[in-house]
Design a protein around this motif. Sequence first.
Motif, PDB file in Angstrom:
ATOM      1  N   MET A  36      -6.681 -16.137   3.567  1.00  0.00           N
ATOM      2  CA  MET A  36      -7.068 -16.585   4.889  1.00  0.00           C
ATOM      3  C   MET A  36      -7.762 -17.939   4.757  1.00  0.00           C
ATOM      4  N   ASP A  37      -7.250 -18.903   5.460  1.00  0.00           N
ATOM      5  CA  ASP A  37      -7.846 -20.232   5.479  1.00  0.00           C
ATOM      6  C   ASP A  37      -8.542 -20.431   6.818  1.00  0.00           C
ATOM      7  N   GLU A  38      -9.865 -20.433   6.780  1.00  0.00           N
ATOM      8  CA  GLU A  38     -10.670 -20.578   7.993  1.00  0.00           C
ATOM      9  C   GLU A  38     -11.560 -21.803   7.843  1.00  0.00           C
ATOM     10  N   TYR A  39     -11.626 -22.588   8.894  1.00  0.00           N
ATOM     11  CA  TYR A  39     -12.473 -23.772   8.904  1.00  0.00           C
ATOM     12  C   TYR A  39     -13.366 -23.709  10.128  1.00  0.00           C
ATOM     13  N   ILE A  40     -14.654 -23.956   9.913  1.00  0.00           N
ATOM     14  CA  ILE A  40     -15.607 -23.979  11.024  1.00  0.00           C
ATOM     15  C   ILE A  40     -16.346 -25.315  10.961  1.00  0.00           C
ATOM     16  N   PHE A  41     -16.266 -26.057  12.043  1.00  0.00           N
ATOM     17  CA  PHE A  41     -16.956 -27.336  12.141  1.00  0.00           C
ATOM     18  C   PHE A  41     -17.965 -27.234  13.284  1.00  0.00           C
ATOM     19  N   THR A  42     -19.173 -27.681  13.020  1.00  0.00           N
ATOM     20  CA  THR A  42     -20.202 -27.729  14.057  1.00  0.00           C
ATOM     21  C   THR A  42     -20.857 -29.101  13.978  1.00  0.00           C
ATOM     22  N   TYR A  43     -20.984 -29.759  15.124  1.00  0.00           N
ATOM     23  CA  TYR A  43     -21.663 -31.044  15.144  1.00  0.00           C
ATOM     24  C   TYR A  43     -22.399 -31.209  16.465  1.00  0.00           C
ATOM     25  N   GLU A  44     -23.455 -32.002  16.405  1.00  0.00           N
ATOM     26  CA  GLU A  44     -24.320 -32.210  17.567  1.00  0.00           C
ATOM     27  C   GLU A  44     -24.312 -33.676  17.982  1.00  0.00           C
ATOM     28  N   THR A  45     -24.409 -33.876  19.285  1.00  0.00           N
ATOM     29  CA  THR A  45     -24.525 -35.216  19.846  1.00  0.00           C
ATOM     30  C   THR A  45     -25.680 -35.196  20.840  1.00  0.00           C
ATOM     31  N   LYS A  46     -26.610 -36.112  20.677  1.00  0.00           N
ATOM     32  CA  LYS A  46     -27.739 -36.208  21.613  1.00  0.00           C
ATOM     33  C   LYS A  46     -27.354 -37.175  22.722  1.00  0.00           C
ATOM     34  N   LEU A  47     -27.527 -36.717  23.954  1.00  0.00           N
ATOM     35  CA  LEU A  47     -27.165 -37.515  25.126  1.00  0.00           C
ATOM     36  C   LEU A  47     -28.403 -37.744  25.983  1.00  0.00           C
ATOM     37  N   ARG A  48     -28.543 -38.931  26.513  1.00  0.00           N
ATOM     38  CA  ARG A  48     -29.706 -39.257  27.352  1.00  0.00           C
ATOM     39  C   ARG A  48     -29.394 -39.014  28.824  1.00  0.00           C
ATOM     40  N   HIS A  49     -28.902 -37.820  29.086  1.00  0.00           N
ATOM     41  CA  HIS A  49     -28.588 -37.412  30.453  1.00  0.00           C
ATOM     42  C   HIS A  49     -29.086 -35.990  30.645  1.00  0.00           C
ATOM     43  N   SER A  50     -29.366 -35.623  31.886  1.00  0.00           N
ATOM     44  CA  SER A  50     -29.836 -34.272  32.161  1.00  0.00           C
ATOM     45  C   SER A  50     -28.741 -33.259  31.847  1.00  0.00           C
ATOM     46  N   LEU A  51     -29.134 -32.023  31.702  1.00  0.00           N
ATOM     47  CA  LEU A  51     -28.177 -30.948  31.453  1.00  0.00           C
ATOM     48  C   LEU A  51     -27.129 -30.897  32.561  1.00  0.00           C
ATOM     49  N   ASP A 102     -20.824 -28.951  19.449  1.00  0.00           N
ATOM     50  CA  ASP A 102     -19.419 -28.569  19.390  1.00  0.00           C
ATOM     51  C   ASP A 102     -19.208 -27.633  18.214  1.00  0.00           C
ATOM     52  N   HIS A 103     -18.577 -26.496  18.488  1.00  0.00           N
ATOM     53  CA  HIS A 103     -18.237 -25.518  17.460  1.00  0.00           C
ATOM     54  C   HIS A 103     -16.713 -25.407  17.465  1.00  0.00           C
ATOM     55  N   CYS A 104     -16.080 -25.730  16.355  1.00  0.00           N
ATOM     56  CA  CYS A 104     -14.621 -25.631  16.260  1.00  0.00           C
ATOM     57  C   CYS A 104     -14.262 -24.591  15.209  1.00  0.00           C
ATOM     58  N   LEU A 105     -13.392 -23.670  15.571  1.00  0.00           N
ATOM     59  CA  LEU A 105     -12.895 -22.635  14.673  1.00  0.00           C
ATOM     60  C   LEU A 105     -11.399 -22.851  14.513  1.00  0.00           C
ATOM     61  N   LEU A 106     -10.955 -23.029  13.260  1.00  0.00           N
ATOM     62  CA  LEU A 106      -9.556 -23.326  12.979  1.00  0.00           C
ATOM     63  C   LEU A 106      -9.041 -22.405  11.888  1.00  0.00           C
ATOM     64  N   TYR A 107      -7.789 -21.962  12.024  1.00  0.00           N
ATOM     65  CA  TYR A 107      -7.115 -21.189  10.982  1.00  0.00           C
ATOM     66  C   TYR A 107      -5.831 -21.902  10.590  1.00  0.00           C
ATOM     67  N   THR A 108      -5.483 -21.809   9.308  1.00  0.00           N
ATOM     68  CA  THR A 108      -4.238 -22.395   8.849  1.00  0.00           C
ATOM     69  C   THR A 108      -3.236 -21.335   8.392  1.00  0.00           C
ATOM     70  N   SER A 109      -3.515 -20.072   8.708  1.00  0.00           N
ATOM     71  CA  SER A 109      -2.568 -18.994   8.456  1.00  0.00           C
ATOM     72  C   SER A 109      -2.636 -18.053   9.646  1.00  0.00           C
ATOM     73  N   ASP A 110      -2.063 -16.881   9.526  1.00  0.00           N
ATOM     74  CA  ASP A 110      -2.116 -15.927  10.623  1.00  0.00           C
ATOM     75  C   ASP A 110      -3.428 -15.127  10.600  1.00  0.00           C
ATOM     76  N   ALA A 111      -4.474 -15.698  10.081  1.00  0.00           N
ATOM     77  CA  ALA A 111      -5.753 -15.019   9.950  1.00  0.00           C
ATOM     78  C   ALA A 111      -6.311 -14.578  11.302  1.00  0.00           C
ATOM     79  N   ALA A 112      -6.120 -15.359  12.351  1.00  0.00           N
ATOM     80  CA  ALA A 112      -6.644 -14.985  13.669  1.00  0.00           C
ATOM     81  C   ALA A 112      -6.000 -13.680  14.136  1.00  0.00           C
ATOM     82  N   ASP A 113      -4.673 -13.542  13.951  1.00  0.00           N
ATOM     83  CA  ASP A 113      -3.990 -12.316  14.334  1.00  0.00           C
ATOM     84  C   ASP A 113      -4.422 -11.148  13.464  1.00  0.00           C
ATOM     85  N   GLU A 114      -4.647 -11.391  12.159  1.00  0.00           N
ATOM     86  CA  GLU A 114      -5.092 -10.341  11.240  1.00  0.00           C
ATOM     87  C   GLU A 114      -6.454  -9.824  11.643  1.00  0.00           C
ATOM     88  N   GLU A 115      -7.371 -10.694  12.050  1.00  0.00           N
ATOM     89  CA  GLU A 115      -8.711 -10.242  12.442  1.00  0.00           C
ATOM     90  C   GLU A 115      -8.663  -9.433  13.732  1.00  0.00           C
TER      91      GLU A 115
END
Length: 120
Positions: A1-16, A104-117
């Motif tokens: 199973m090839d799983e990739y998780i990317f998380t990154y933050e961006t600070k913005l000077r605007h209200s929620l 931002d949270h990105c979840l990526l698979y490069t096989s059928d791992a999502a279906d297997e889970e």
Amino acid sequence: MDEYIFTYETKLRHSLEETWSFFSEPKNLEKVNKFPPVKVDKNGHTVHVRIPYTGKIGQFTTEIMTEVPPHFFIDKMVNPPFPFTYWEHKHEFVKGKDGTVMIDHCLLYTSDAADEEDSV
């Protein structure tokens, strides 16, 4: 199973609320992505993005799966490009000291791992 998780933050000077208003409107991707330029169409919870002059390779469709204003929304790509077989992106917005933190949270698979889970 090839799983990739990317998380990154961006600070913005605007209200929620301002941040949610901008990022929850898919058409604003055209303002954010200057190169390459993109064209965005939305139909209900389906968002179609096209990169002009690239043919079919520069097109993708996502489905908005969950939306909890003004805190987050999750979209899932329909038929992600090779080598990915699954692509899910959570756009989270948190009130920060001087504006909003976009996470931002990105979840990526490069096989059928999502279906297997799903079958476990």
